[in-house]
Design a protein around this motif. Structure first.
Motif, PDB file in Angstrom:
ATOM      1  N   ILE A 120     -20.177 -71.463 -38.068  1.00  0.00           N
ATOM      2  CA  ILE A 120     -21.360 -70.651 -38.380  1.00  0.00           C
ATOM      3  C   ILE A 120     -22.628 -71.392 -37.972  1.00  0.00           C
ATOM      4  N   ALA A 121     -22.670 -72.690 -38.276  1.00  0.00           N
ATOM      5  CA  ALA A 121     -23.853 -73.497 -37.953  1.00  0.00           C
ATOM      6  C   ALA A 121     -24.064 -73.583 -36.446  1.00  0.00           C
ATOM      7  N   ASP A 171     -29.806 -73.671 -40.949  1.00  0.00           N
ATOM      8  CA  ASP A 171     -28.763 -74.075 -40.014  1.00  0.00           C
ATOM      9  C   ASP A 171     -28.610 -75.595 -39.989  1.00  0.00           C
ATOM     10  N   GLY A 172     -29.720 -76.310 -40.018  1.00  0.00           N
ATOM     11  CA  GLY A 172     -29.657 -77.767 -40.057  1.00  0.00           C
ATOM     12  C   GLY A 172     -28.929 -78.257 -41.297  1.00  0.00           C
ATOM     13  N   PHE A 173     -29.145 -77.556 -42.406  1.00  0.00           N
ATOM     14  CA  PHE A 173     -28.460 -77.934 -43.647  1.00  0.00           C
ATOM     15  C   PHE A 173     -26.964 -77.651 -43.540  1.00  0.00           C
ATOM     16  N   LEU A 174     -26.600 -76.511 -42.938  1.00  0.00           N
ATOM     17  CA  LEU A 174     -25.181 -76.191 -42.765  1.00  0.00           C
ATOM     18  C   LEU A 174     -24.484 -77.234 -41.892  1.00  0.00           C
ATOM     19  N   LEU A 175     -25.170 -77.689 -40.845  1.00  0.00           N
ATOM     20  CA  LEU A 175     -24.610 -78.758 -40.008  1.00  0.00           C
ATOM     21  C   LEU A 175     -24.415 -80.040 -40.827  1.00  0.00           C
ATOM     22  N   THR A 176     -25.355 -80.308 -41.718  1.00  0.00           N
ATOM     23  CA  THR A 176     -25.249 -81.492 -42.568  1.00  0.00           C
ATOM     24  C   THR A 176     -24.065 -81.376 -43.522  1.00  0.00           C
ATOM     25  N   VAL A 177     -23.832 -80.178 -44.054  1.00  0.00           N
ATOM     26  CA  VAL A 177     -22.669 -79.941 -44.920  1.00  0.00           C
ATOM     27  C   VAL A 177     -21.378 -80.193 -44.144  1.00  0.00           C
ATOM     28  N   ALA A 178     -21.325 -79.711 -42.903  1.00  0.00           N
ATOM     29  CA  ALA A 178     -20.134 -79.919 -42.069  1.00  0.00           C
ATOM     30  C   ALA A 178     -19.926 -81.402 -41.785  1.00  0.00           C
ATOM     31  N   SER A 234     -31.072 -89.182 -38.852  1.00  0.00           N
ATOM     32  CA  SER A 234     -31.158 -87.790 -39.259  1.00  0.00           C
ATOM     33  C   SER A 234     -30.220 -87.552 -40.445  1.00  0.00           C
ATOM     34  N   PRO A 235     -30.417 -86.450 -41.188  1.00  0.00           N
ATOM     35  CA  PRO A 235     -29.499 -86.121 -42.294  1.00  0.00           C
ATOM     36  C   PRO A 235     -28.048 -86.011 -41.841  1.00  0.00           C
ATOM     37  N   LEU A 236     -27.820 -85.581 -40.586  1.00  0.00           N
ATOM     38  CA  LEU A 236     -26.450 -85.444 -40.076  1.00  0.00           C
ATOM     39  C   LEU A 236     -25.729 -86.788 -40.111  1.00  0.00           C
ATOM     40  N   ILE A 237     -26.398 -87.819 -39.616  1.00  0.00           N
ATOM     41  CA  ILE A 237     -25.778 -89.145 -39.550  1.00  0.00           C
ATOM     42  C   ILE A 237     -25.570 -89.705 -40.948  1.00  0.00           C
ATOM     43  N   ILE A 238     -26.566 -89.552 -41.806  1.00  0.00           N
ATOM     44  CA  ILE A 238     -26.453 -90.069 -43.169  1.00  0.00           C
ATOM     45  C   ILE A 238     -25.345 -89.353 -43.923  1.00  0.00           C
TER      46      ILE A 238
END
Length: 340
Positions: A70-71, A286-293, A34-38
């Protein structure tokens, strides 16, 4: 406020790159991260190869703390209270049992057998028992963990959640009948024991639509239990740290107030007053904000500290994975026999 802009933009750029990489066909057909892991992998690479300029630090820290909270609040738009009803009493009980037992076992095995620090133990246990990387991120500020602890915990749930994604459908295919499972029970088992939502979806729909839908609802119900766990953990840690049996003041309890925002968003989403197309875009943002974090977490992670931790977290997470697999089967068979 101006100070945070450079670092925030930097984390956003890494998040955009992570989304691009995760969408590549070769990535989808191989590791399927997922984008989070990458994002965390990219952040760790950049942060350890290149010394981050001081002017970027405020924005990176802002991304890691404020953007993260926020996410997590808006994660509530992925759930409704109807999800709990849909999964039924059987699924709800299995979810609650597995979350509780896995968290307690995870902390115990990490501390007793591998001597891991309490913060690392809580992160591995929460990531394994609830919802992978998102649970690790949500738990980190509550237990005041360092970023290399969080990064290592994310690595463990990624390794074994990905393993489960491939193993579970094979087990059901070759041993499902001997276990007495049908597609619904398989879906509950998958949703109650596999780490990440995406991994649950993949493992569920690899069997059938019925299994996939049941697994997804079971998993989302389990995600909803993140809120009460964090609140209970906050009170437990405050009580544990109270000195000489003195009373615990409210200010001493690290209450994760963002959790109440999460519950509120679940409530709003349950009313269906916001059109589904708008909810879809909220979830994308929200998924993008989690990825930023996650990108910020990677940037703040010192790889030398991860090396210092060694393989013990991996060993602990492996035993938790085995626990989820075996005790999940036992729990479902017992609960199904009692309620069936």
């Amino acid at each position: 406020m101006v100070k945070i802009i450079p670092g925030l933009v930097f984390a956003v750029i890494i998040a955009i790159l992570a989304n691009f990489i995760s969408g590549l066909e070769i990535v989808k057909k191989t590791v399927n991260f997922s984008p989070l892991i990458i994002a965390i992998l990219l952040g760790v690479f950049v942060g350890n190869v290149w010394k981050i300029p001081e002017q970027l630090k405020p924005g990176v820290v802002f991304s890691l703390k404020k953007v993260l909270r926020i996410a997590i609040v808006f994660l509530g738009f992925r759930l409704t209270f109807q999800n709990v009803i849909d999964v039924g009493l059987e699924g709800l009980i299995v979810d609650a049992i597995m979350l509780t037992l896995t968290f307690l076992f995870g902390v115990w095995i990490s501390r007793r057998f591998f001597g891991l620090e309490p913060e690392m133990s809580y992160l591995i246990a929460s990531g394994s028992s609830i919802c992978g990387a998102s649970a690790v991120l949500a738990t980190a500020p509550v237990v005041r963990a360092e970023m290399h602890h969080a990064a290592m915990a994310v690595a463990t749930v990624t390794i074994f959640g990905t393993t489960a994604m491939f193993v579970y459908p094979l087990v059901y295919k070759f041993a499902g009948s001997s276990l007495g499972f049908d597609d619904i029970l398989y879906g509950i088992w998958t949703g109650a024991t596999v780490h990440e939502v995406a991994q649950v979806v993949a493992a569920g729909f690899a069997v059938s639509d019925v299994a996939g839908n049941t697994a997804t609802i079971s998993k989302l119900t389990r995600v909803m239990m993140l809120a009460p766990l964090l609140i209970a953990l906050s009170f437990y840690l405050a009580k544990k740290n109270a000195m000489h049996g003195a009373g615990i003041a409210l200010r001493d309890i690290p209450i994760p107030y963002f959790v109440f925002g999460f519950i509120a968003m679940v409530g709003v989403n349950s009313t269906h007053i916001i059109p589904q197309n708008i909810v879809h875009y909220i979830n994308l943002i929200d998924g993008f904000l989690l990825t930023v974090a996650m990108a910020a977490m990677g940037l703040e992670t010192n790889i030398n500290k991860i090396k210092g931790v060694g393989m013990k977290p991996i060993y602990a997470a492996f035993l938790i994975f085995i626990f989820l697999f075996v005790v999940g089967i036992i729990s479902i068979k017992v609960i199904h026999a009692l309620l069936g």
